[in-house]
Write a protein that holds these residues in place. Structure first.
Motif, PDB file in Angstrom:
ATOM      1  N   TRP A  15      17.570  46.723  -3.119  1.00  0.00           N
ATOM      2  CA  TRP A  15      19.208  46.433  -2.753  1.00  0.00           C
ATOM      3  C   TRP A  15      19.925  46.170  -4.517  1.00  0.00           C
ATOM      4  CZ3 TRP A  15      21.558  47.828   0.846  1.00  0.00           C
ATOM      5  CH2 TRP A  15      20.537  47.853   2.200  1.00  0.00           C
ATOM      6  N   CYS A  16      19.115  45.591  -5.741  1.00  0.00           N
ATOM      7  CA  CYS A  16      19.741  45.360  -6.925  1.00  0.00           C
ATOM      8  C   CYS A  16      19.725  46.885  -7.376  1.00  0.00           C
ATOM      9  CB  CYS A  16      19.039  44.453  -7.759  1.00  0.00           C
ATOM     10  SG  CYS A  16      18.650  43.258  -7.119  1.00  0.00           S
ATOM     11  N   LEU A  18      19.627  50.369  -5.891  1.00  0.00           N
ATOM     12  CA  LEU A  18      21.158  50.774  -4.102  1.00  0.00           C
ATOM     13  C   LEU A  18      22.799  50.292  -4.672  1.00  0.00           C
ATOM     14  CD1 LEU A  18      21.892  52.630  -2.679  1.00  0.00           C
ATOM     15  CD2 LEU A  18      21.766  50.532  -1.083  1.00  0.00           C
ATOM     16  N   ILE A  19      22.738  48.745  -5.048  1.00  0.00           N
ATOM     17  CA  ILE A  19      24.136  48.072  -5.432  1.00  0.00           C
ATOM     18  C   ILE A  19      24.307  48.644  -6.865  1.00  0.00           C
ATOM     19  CG2 ILE A  19      25.907  46.666  -6.148  1.00  0.00           C
ATOM     20  CD1 ILE A  19      23.591  44.787  -3.946  1.00  0.00           C
ATOM     21  N   GLY A  20      23.598  48.561  -7.838  1.00  0.00           N
ATOM     22  CA  GLY A  20      24.051  49.181  -9.324  1.00  0.00           C
ATOM     23  C   GLY A  20      23.953  50.575  -9.198  1.00  0.00           C
ATOM     24  N   TRP A  21      23.596  51.968  -8.576  1.00  0.00           N
ATOM     25  CA  TRP A  21      23.850  52.916  -8.200  1.00  0.00           C
ATOM     26  C   TRP A  21      24.997  53.215  -7.916  1.00  0.00           C
ATOM     27  CZ3 TRP A  21      24.435  55.133  -3.127  1.00  0.00           C
ATOM     28  CH2 TRP A  21      24.946  56.676  -3.269  1.00  0.00           C
ATOM     29  N   PHE A  22      25.338  51.922  -6.478  1.00  0.00           N
ATOM     30  CA  PHE A  22      26.848  52.426  -6.647  1.00  0.00           C
ATOM     31  C   PHE A  22      28.340  52.210  -7.821  1.00  0.00           C
ATOM     32  CE2 PHE A  22      30.574  49.856  -4.279  1.00  0.00           C
ATOM     33  CZ  PHE A  22      30.934  51.172  -3.103  1.00  0.00           C
ATOM     34  N   LEU A  23      27.380  51.160  -8.022  1.00  0.00           N
ATOM     35  CA  LEU A  23      28.983  50.837  -9.392  1.00  0.00           C
ATOM     36  C   LEU A  23      28.778  51.523 -10.313  1.00  0.00           C
ATOM     37  CD1 LEU A  23      27.464  47.245 -10.225  1.00  0.00           C
ATOM     38  CD2 LEU A  23      29.529  47.792  -8.683  1.00  0.00           C
ATOM     39  N   GLY A  39      26.481  47.298 -13.154  1.00  0.00           N
ATOM     40  CA  GLY A  39      25.093  48.420 -12.956  1.00  0.00           C
ATOM     41  C   GLY A  39      23.955  47.821 -13.684  1.00  0.00           C
ATOM     42  N   LEU A  42      22.224  44.539 -13.187  1.00  0.00           N
ATOM     43  CA  LEU A  42      21.839  44.299 -11.432  1.00  0.00           C
ATOM     44  C   LEU A  42      20.222  45.622 -11.773  1.00  0.00           C
ATOM     45  CD1 LEU A  42      24.555  45.358  -9.043  1.00  0.00           C
ATOM     46  CD2 LEU A  42      22.816  43.620  -9.029  1.00  0.00           C
TER      47      LEU A  42
END
Length: 412
Positions: A15-16, A18-23, A39, A42
């Motif tokens: 999840w870190c 995934l959220i980092g990729w999104f940012l 990012g 994360l």
């Protein structure tokens, strides 16, 4: 059954990342520095629990955690994150860093689809310190190849020359290669029952032998679709051909992940014990990859978004080359030399023509040819980018080949 601590740490890392990729993806659009900072934090926060989880699994099982496909792929993603950090520190180019993050997410998604139960008691063939040397070096080398593939994909999508200002990718060639020809192929078994006796594909628990026959034909076509597309697009500019190649490879990887998810959930089941099931899988990937390709083309602004990144092709080519030169000796020592020694100890022979052994040899020869083409022939740019992506696709096919070919390496 409660989830073990190492798997919990894996999901925290997942999840870190995934959220980092999104940012990072959002940063590409708005260019707010805080997003790259968050990012990066994360990715560090994900790297730490993933590393700790690896150690915890080692302690809990009492052996080096490289006994199944989940563990191998987890180490590949770990190496990809480490390489991401090194490249970010070395080149200070946030665009490249942001565009490498999807390969980490893809590897983590692929690992998440695999069984995660640890092997508490290893079979005799795995009870050797050569297991640690063989699999760790091979997986770390493969992680470097994964980063090379990610950078190559960026090169194909975004690298532009001065003469490419009138860049306008048309849909004619992909529509013919991915829609018209496949429709003609799949209609034949649907109407005539061709190859229906060789297939027992289930779609949502309903047996569909004629559709399975169509998948087989599409799977065979899958092996040559790139050449067909290249022939149809020969009048296009080099920038347009590069762009479509990058979108096609990205769609291929995403389509493979979606196909794997459908198979894992039981939504689709391939024919058991059939030598043609690999073509059923290829056919499924072709269908899902085609849908993904046109969706990606739309999301990329029909080719306009990558052109705005203003990336230097020479820098991307250099990173691709350096990543391959990092992975090549590690893979050579791990997959071939240490693997052969381990095989002799485990099975009494250095070479057994096992599918995984043959796959490792083919991959090694392919990357040897890559380096030869680079050193002796002066290949660079588009040629080496396509080679790097092709090599990584071959590696992933070899990795998941256990499900299709079996062999001595079928440990899960």
């Amino acid at each position: 059954m409660p989830t073990s601590l190492d798997v919990q740490l894996f999901w925290i890392a997942f999840w870190c990342y995934l959220i980092g990729w999104f940012l990072f993806t959002v940063w590409l659009g708005v260019k707010k520095p805080i997003l790259t900072t968050l990012g990066s934090v994360l990715y560090v926060l994900g790297f730490l629990p993933q590393t700790v989880g690896f150690v915890v699994r080692w302690v809990n099982t009492g052996h080096f955690p490289m006994a199944n496909m989940y563990e191998y792929l987890a180490v590949m993603s770990w190496m990809a994150v480490l390489t991401f950090g090194v490249l970010t520190w070395r080149y200070r180019n946030w665009v490249i860093s942001a565009l490498i993050t999807p390969i980490v997410v893809m590897l983590m998604v692929a690992a998440s689809l695999l069984p995660k139960e640890p092997s508490m008691q290893l079979m005799p063939a795995l009870q050797s310190y050569w297991l640690m040397i063989h699999v760790s070096l091979a997986s770390i080398g493969a992680g470097a190849f994964a980063v090379a593939a990610a950078v190559s994909m960026i090169f194909l999508l975004a690298a532009r020359d001065k003469q490419d200002e009138s860049f306008k990718p048309r849909l004619r060639a992909p529509f013919q290669a991915l829609i018209i020809i496949p429709l003609a192929l799949i209609i034949v078994p649907l109407l005539t029952g061709l190859l229906a006796r060789q297939s027992a594909v289930f779609v949502f628990n309903v047996i569909t032998p004629r559709f399975g026959g169509g998948l087989i034909l599409l799977g065979i076509y899958f092996l040559v679709v790139g050449f067909v597309w290249a022939h149809l697009a020969k009048t296009e500019s080099s920038a347009v051909r590069r762009y479509w190649a990058g979108v096609a490879f990205l769609s291929l990887f995403i389509g493979s992940l979606v196909a794997g998810a459908l198979l894992k959930t039981g939504s689709i089941a391939l024919t058991e014990q059939s030598p043609l099931r690999i073509f059923e899988f290829f056919g499924l990937v072709l269908i899902l990859g085609t849908v993904t390709l046109f969706l990606l083309h739309a999301l990329l602004g029909f080719g306009s978004v990558p052109a705005k990144l203003h990336l230097e092709g020479k820098l991307l080519d250099e990173i691709n080359y350096r990543a391959v030169t990092l992975g090549y000796p590690l893979y050579t020592l791990g997959a071939l030399f240490a693997g052969a020694i381990w095989a002799e100890q485990a099975w009494g022979s250095f070479w057994s023509w096992d599918p995984k052994e043959v796959g490792a040899l083919i991959i090694w020869l392919f990357y040897s040819a890559f380096l030869h083409a680079r050193y002796q022939r002066g290949w660079s740019g588009t040629r080496t980018a396509v080679l790097s992506l092709t090599g990584f696709a071959m590696m992933m096919l070899s990795f998941f080949g256990n499900y299709f070919f079996g062999g001595l390496h079928s440990y899960g």
